[in-house]
Scaffold this motif. Structure first.
Motif, PDB file in Angstrom:
ATOM      1  N   PRO A 215      46.356  11.260  34.929  1.00 55.03           N
ATOM      2  CA  PRO A 215      45.470  11.405  33.769  1.00 55.03           C
ATOM      3  C   PRO A 215      45.283  10.075  33.042  1.00 55.03           C
ATOM      4  O   PRO A 215      46.236   9.313  32.867  1.00 55.03           O
ATOM      5  N   ASP A 216      44.050   9.820  32.614  1.00 59.58           N
ATOM      6  CA  ASP A 216      43.756   8.558  31.932  1.00 59.58           C
ATOM      7  C   ASP A 216      43.646   8.720  30.419  1.00 59.58           C
ATOM      8  O   ASP A 216      43.200   7.818  29.723  1.00 59.58           O
ATOM      9  N   ARG A 217      44.060   9.881  29.925  1.00 58.97           N
ATOM     10  CA  ARG A 217      44.076  10.113  28.482  1.00 58.97           C
ATOM     11  C   ARG A 217      45.149  11.151  28.154  1.00 58.97           C
ATOM     12  O   ARG A 217      45.601  11.895  29.023  1.00 58.97           O
ATOM     13  N   MET A 218      45.528  11.183  26.906  1.00 59.57           N
ATOM     14  CA  MET A 218      46.524  12.150  26.457  1.00 59.57           C
ATOM     15  C   MET A 218      45.941  13.553  26.478  1.00 59.57           C
ATOM     16  O   MET A 218      44.853  13.780  25.931  1.00 59.57           O
ATOM     17  N   LEU A 219      46.616  14.485  27.107  1.00 57.12           N
ATOM     18  CA  LEU A 219      46.188  15.883  27.118  1.00 57.12           C
ATOM     19  C   LEU A 219      46.971  16.601  26.023  1.00 57.12           C
ATOM     20  O   LEU A 219      48.038  17.165  26.238  1.00 57.12           O
ATOM     21  N   GLU A 220      46.406  16.553  24.841  1.00 57.58           N
ATOM     22  CA  GLU A 220      47.104  16.964  23.633  1.00 57.58           C
ATOM     23  C   GLU A 220      47.590  18.404  23.688  1.00 57.58           C
ATOM     24  O   GLU A 220      48.750  18.703  23.370  1.00 57.58           O
ATOM     25  N   ASP A 221      46.706  19.302  24.096  1.00 60.58           N
ATOM     26  CA  ASP A 221      47.090  20.718  24.079  1.00 60.58           C
ATOM     27  C   ASP A 221      48.059  21.064  25.200  1.00 60.58           C
ATOM     28  O   ASP A 221      48.875  21.985  25.057  1.00 60.58           O
ATOM     29  N   VAL A 222      47.994  20.338  26.309  1.00 58.62           N
ATOM     30  CA  VAL A 222      48.985  20.523  27.365  1.00 58.62           C
ATOM     31  C   VAL A 222      50.372  20.183  26.832  1.00 58.62           C
ATOM     32  O   VAL A 222      51.348  20.920  27.043  1.00 58.62           O
ATOM     33  N   ALA A 223      50.468  19.070  26.111  1.00 59.96           N
ATOM     34  CA  ALA A 223      51.751  18.666  25.538  1.00 59.96           C
ATOM     35  C   ALA A 223      52.251  19.686  24.519  1.00 59.96           C
ATOM     36  O   ALA A 223      53.439  20.046  24.519  1.00 59.96           O
ATOM     37  N   ILE A 224      51.360  20.168  23.658  1.00 64.67           N
ATOM     38  CA  ILE A 224      51.751  21.159  22.650  1.00 64.67           C
ATOM     39  C   ILE A 224      52.242  22.434  23.312  1.00 64.67           C
ATOM     40  O   ILE A 224      53.278  23.001  22.937  1.00 64.67           O
ATOM     41  N   GLN A 225      51.512  22.901  24.322  1.00 64.43           N
ATOM     42  CA  GLN A 225      51.905  24.132  24.997  1.00 64.43           C
ATOM     43  C   GLN A 225      53.251  23.980  25.692  1.00 64.43           C
ATOM     44  O   GLN A 225      54.136  24.843  25.554  1.00 64.43           O
ATOM     45  N   ASP A 226      53.425  22.888  26.426  1.00 61.32           N
ATOM     46  CA  ASP A 226      54.679  22.690  27.150  1.00 61.32           C
ATOM     47  C   ASP A 226      55.870  22.633  26.195  1.00 61.32           C
ATOM     48  O   ASP A 226      56.918  23.241  26.443  1.00 61.32           O
ATOM     49  N   MET A 227      55.733  21.899  25.107  1.00 61.27           N
ATOM     50  CA  MET A 227      56.849  21.735  24.180  1.00 61.27           C
ATOM     51  C   MET A 227      57.152  23.032  23.441  1.00 61.27           C
ATOM     52  O   MET A 227      58.321  23.386  23.239  1.00 61.27           O
ATOM     53  N   THR A 228      56.110  23.773  23.053  1.00 64.69           N
ATOM     54  CA  THR A 228      56.320  25.021  22.320  1.00 64.69           C
ATOM     55  C   THR A 228      56.964  26.079  23.203  1.00 64.69           C
ATOM     56  O   THR A 228      57.879  26.796  22.775  1.00 64.69           O
ATOM     57  N   GLU A 229      56.498  26.179  24.451  1.00 66.23           N
ATOM     58  CA  GLU A 229      57.091  27.143  25.380  1.00 66.23           C
ATOM     59  C   GLU A 229      58.569  26.855  25.612  1.00 66.23           C
ATOM     60  O   GLU A 229      59.372  27.779  25.742  1.00 66.23           O
ATOM     61  N   GLN A 230      58.927  25.590  25.647  1.00 65.45           N
ATOM     62  CA  GLN A 230      60.308  25.226  25.916  1.00 65.45           C
ATOM     63  C   GLN A 230      61.200  25.412  24.702  1.00 65.45           C
ATOM     64  O   GLN A 230      62.212  26.104  24.741  1.00 65.45           O
ATOM     65  N   ASN A 231      60.824  24.786  23.597  1.00 64.08           N
ATOM     66  CA  ASN A 231      61.704  24.761  22.427  1.00 64.08           C
ATOM     67  C   ASN A 231      61.747  26.086  21.684  1.00 64.08           C
ATOM     68  O   ASN A 231      62.711  26.368  20.969  1.00 64.08           O
ATOM     69  N   GLY A 232      60.699  26.913  21.847  1.00 61.78           N
ATOM     70  CA  GLY A 232      60.659  28.180  21.137  1.00 61.78           C
ATOM     71  C   GLY A 232      61.324  29.333  21.864  1.00 61.78           C
ATOM     72  O   GLY A 232      61.406  30.439  21.328  1.00 61.78           O
ATOM     73  N   ASN A 233      61.795  29.079  23.085  1.00 62.24           N
ATOM     74  CA  ASN A 233      62.404  30.139  23.890  1.00 62.24           C
ATOM     75  C   ASN A 233      63.891  29.838  24.058  1.00 62.24           C
ATOM     76  O   ASN A 233      64.265  28.869  24.728  1.00 62.24           O
ATOM     77  N   PRO A 234      64.785  30.632  23.469  1.00 60.08           N
ATOM     78  CA  PRO A 234      66.220  30.332  23.546  1.00 60.08           C
ATOM     79  C   PRO A 234      66.755  30.214  24.964  1.00 60.08           C
ATOM     80  O   PRO A 234      67.585  29.339  25.248  1.00 60.08           O
ATOM     81  N   VAL A 235      66.309  31.079  25.865  1.00 57.42           N
ATOM     82  CA  VAL A 235      66.795  31.013  27.245  1.00 57.42           C
ATOM     83  C   VAL A 235      66.340  29.716  27.903  1.00 57.42           C
ATOM     84  O   VAL A 235      67.119  29.039  28.580  1.00 57.42           O
ATOM     85  N   ALA A 236      65.090  29.336  27.690  1.00 55.44           N
ATOM     86  CA  ALA A 236      64.588  28.083  28.256  1.00 55.44           C
ATOM     87  C   ALA A 236      65.317  26.880  27.679  1.00 55.44           C
ATOM     88  O   ALA A 236      65.646  25.932  28.396  1.00 55.44           O
ATOM     89  N   ALA A 237      65.576  26.906  26.372  1.00 58.36           N
ATOM     90  CA  ALA A 237      66.238  25.773  25.728  1.00 58.36           C
ATOM     91  C   ALA A 237      67.636  25.547  26.305  1.00 58.36           C
ATOM     92  O   ALA A 237      68.048  24.407  26.556  1.00 58.36           O
ATOM     93  N   LEU A 238      68.387  26.620  26.530  1.00 53.55           N
ATOM     94  CA  LEU A 238      69.751  26.487  27.035  1.00 53.55           C
ATOM     95  C   LEU A 238      69.784  26.075  28.500  1.00 53.55           C
ATOM     96  O   LEU A 238      70.664  25.314  28.920  1.00 53.55           O
ATOM     97  N   THR A 239      68.824  26.559  29.292  1.00 51.96           N
ATOM     98  CA  THR A 239      68.852  26.294  30.728  1.00 51.96           C
ATOM     99  C   THR A 239      68.065  25.060  31.140  1.00 51.96           C
ATOM    100  O   THR A 239      68.299  24.515  32.220  1.00 51.96           O
ATOM    101  N   SER A 240      67.123  24.617  30.313  1.00 48.32           N
ATOM    102  CA  SER A 240      66.325  23.441  30.653  1.00 48.32           C
ATOM    103  C   SER A 240      66.347  22.357  29.591  1.00 48.32           C
ATOM    104  O   SER A 240      65.815  21.271  29.819  1.00 48.32           O
TER     105      SER A 240
END
Length: 359
Positions: A215-240
């Motif tokens: 990618p030649d530019r920042m994909l802002e919403d991709v970053a927001i989605q990835d980070m929110t899915e990870q940090n907002g899910n307790p199981v994901a946070a502990l395992t990843s």
């Protein structure tokens, strides 16, 4: 997402108790059965030592079914305990990921840098057996706790995170908990328009799976989605682990896709008195080459980290051996399987004798 999950017996405890006896906490095995057998043969891991596996027994390596069978033998014999890793979790929630084609009966390729470009290379992995063996593996993974602790030591695959632990019930089915929270996060992101915008951004770049299409530019919403899915899910946070945004210039390709977030160095803020041992972070005993994302960086690769110097990563990248084999190497691997002995706080490795001190 949103698929129907098979009914499973609830895990008795999501946070298990570590026995109060000498321990060996073993890093991510990733299907490397030969390395595991060599490690288990070390005198320091004799019958008086209880074994604790940090998860990620499977994927990428040559014999994931063999590793699961061997570890389950140790568990059934009362010699070992395992906490759940993100790779086992992926199978529990039926998620296709690079390296787990051995279980899912599908072609499994990874992109290998060669002659200034990239070629697709198949994982050389022993496939799982029939339906009965696959079901038994899933039942075994479903029985694993997310973490284990006693008064002095904590073991978790990726991240000891107080808020995530507090958000979990005392017991329950990990896959169901993961999917329920994931669906709730998706609804929140859909209402905010993030999901739709991120889908458009991914589509413009081959779903971010083509390593040669950077990618030649920042994909802002991709970053927001990835980070929110990870940090907002307790199981994901502990395992990843937790994740944080990175500058656009630092975007990188790993695990089969381009990324705009990276693993957070959560141990910088860990101040509890209990020591923590994790895997997950691809620590290296040797030079970190091009394209590596070694976030668990200390002055020496055998150092403890954090304000109290009491967090240790025991994943010494035996899971990278598939790359070394693709480059023609058959021995002398950089990646090695390790175990930290407790309470001695010394290291034992699969491919070198003796013990190494930690600092």
């Amino acid at each position: 997402r949103g698929c129907c999950l098979p009914e499973r017996v609830p895990v008795p405890q999501l946070i298990a108790t570590l026995p109060d006896r000498p321990l060996a906490v073993i890093g991510d095995v990733h299907g490397e059965l030969a390395a595991l057998e060599r490690l288990l043969a070390r005198p320091a891991l004799g019958p008086d030592r209880f074994l604790v596996f940090v998860g990620d027994l499977i994927d990428r390596g040559p014999d994931s079914p063999g590793v699961v069978r061997r570890v389950r033998e140790l568990v059934d014999a009362g010699r070992a305990q395992v906490v759940l890793g993100n790779h086992e979790l992926n199978l529990l929630i039926d998620r296709d990921r690079e390296g787990n084609g051995w279980f899912k009966n599908r072609e499994d390729l990874w992109q290998h840098r060669q002659d200034g470009g990239f070629v697709n290379v198949a994982f050389d992995s022993t496939p799982a057996g029939g339906p009965a063996e696959r079901a038994a593996m899933l039942d075994f993974f479903a029985s694993l706790p997310l973490a284990a602790e006693n008064d002095e030591l904590r073991v978790v695959h990726a991240c000891w995170h107080g808020p995530s632990l507090a958000a979990l019930p005392a017991e329950g089915d990990v896959a169901t908990l993961m999917m329920e929270r994931d669906l709730a996060i998706q609804e929140e992101l859909e209402e905010a328009g993030v999901v739709a915008r991120a889908a458009v951004q991914r589509a413009a770049w081959a779903e971010l799976k083509d390593r040669s299409l950077c990618p030649d530019r920042m994909l802002e919403d991709v970053a927001i989605q990835d980070m929110t899915e990870q940090n907002g899910n307790p199981v994901a946070a502990l395992t990843s682990g937790l994740e944080e945004r990175i500058p656009f210039a630092d975007r990188f390709y790993i695990g089969g896709k381009w990324r705009f977030v990276e693993r957070s160095r959560w141990w910088r803020d860990y101040t509890d008195p209990q020591a923590v041992v994790v895997g997950h972070y691809w620590r290296r005993l040797t030079h970190v080459g091009h394209g590596s994302r070694d976030v668990f960086q200390t002055a020496k690769p055998t150092d403890w980290a954090g304000p109290r110097r009491n967090v240790f990563c025991v994943d010494y990248s035996v899971g990278r051996r598939y790359r070394e084999r693709a480059a023609g190497r058959t021995s002398g691997f950089d990646g090695v399987l390790g175990a930290v002995l407790w309470p001695e706080r010394t290291l034992v490795f699969s491919d070198r004798p003796g013990q190494a001190p930690t600092r």
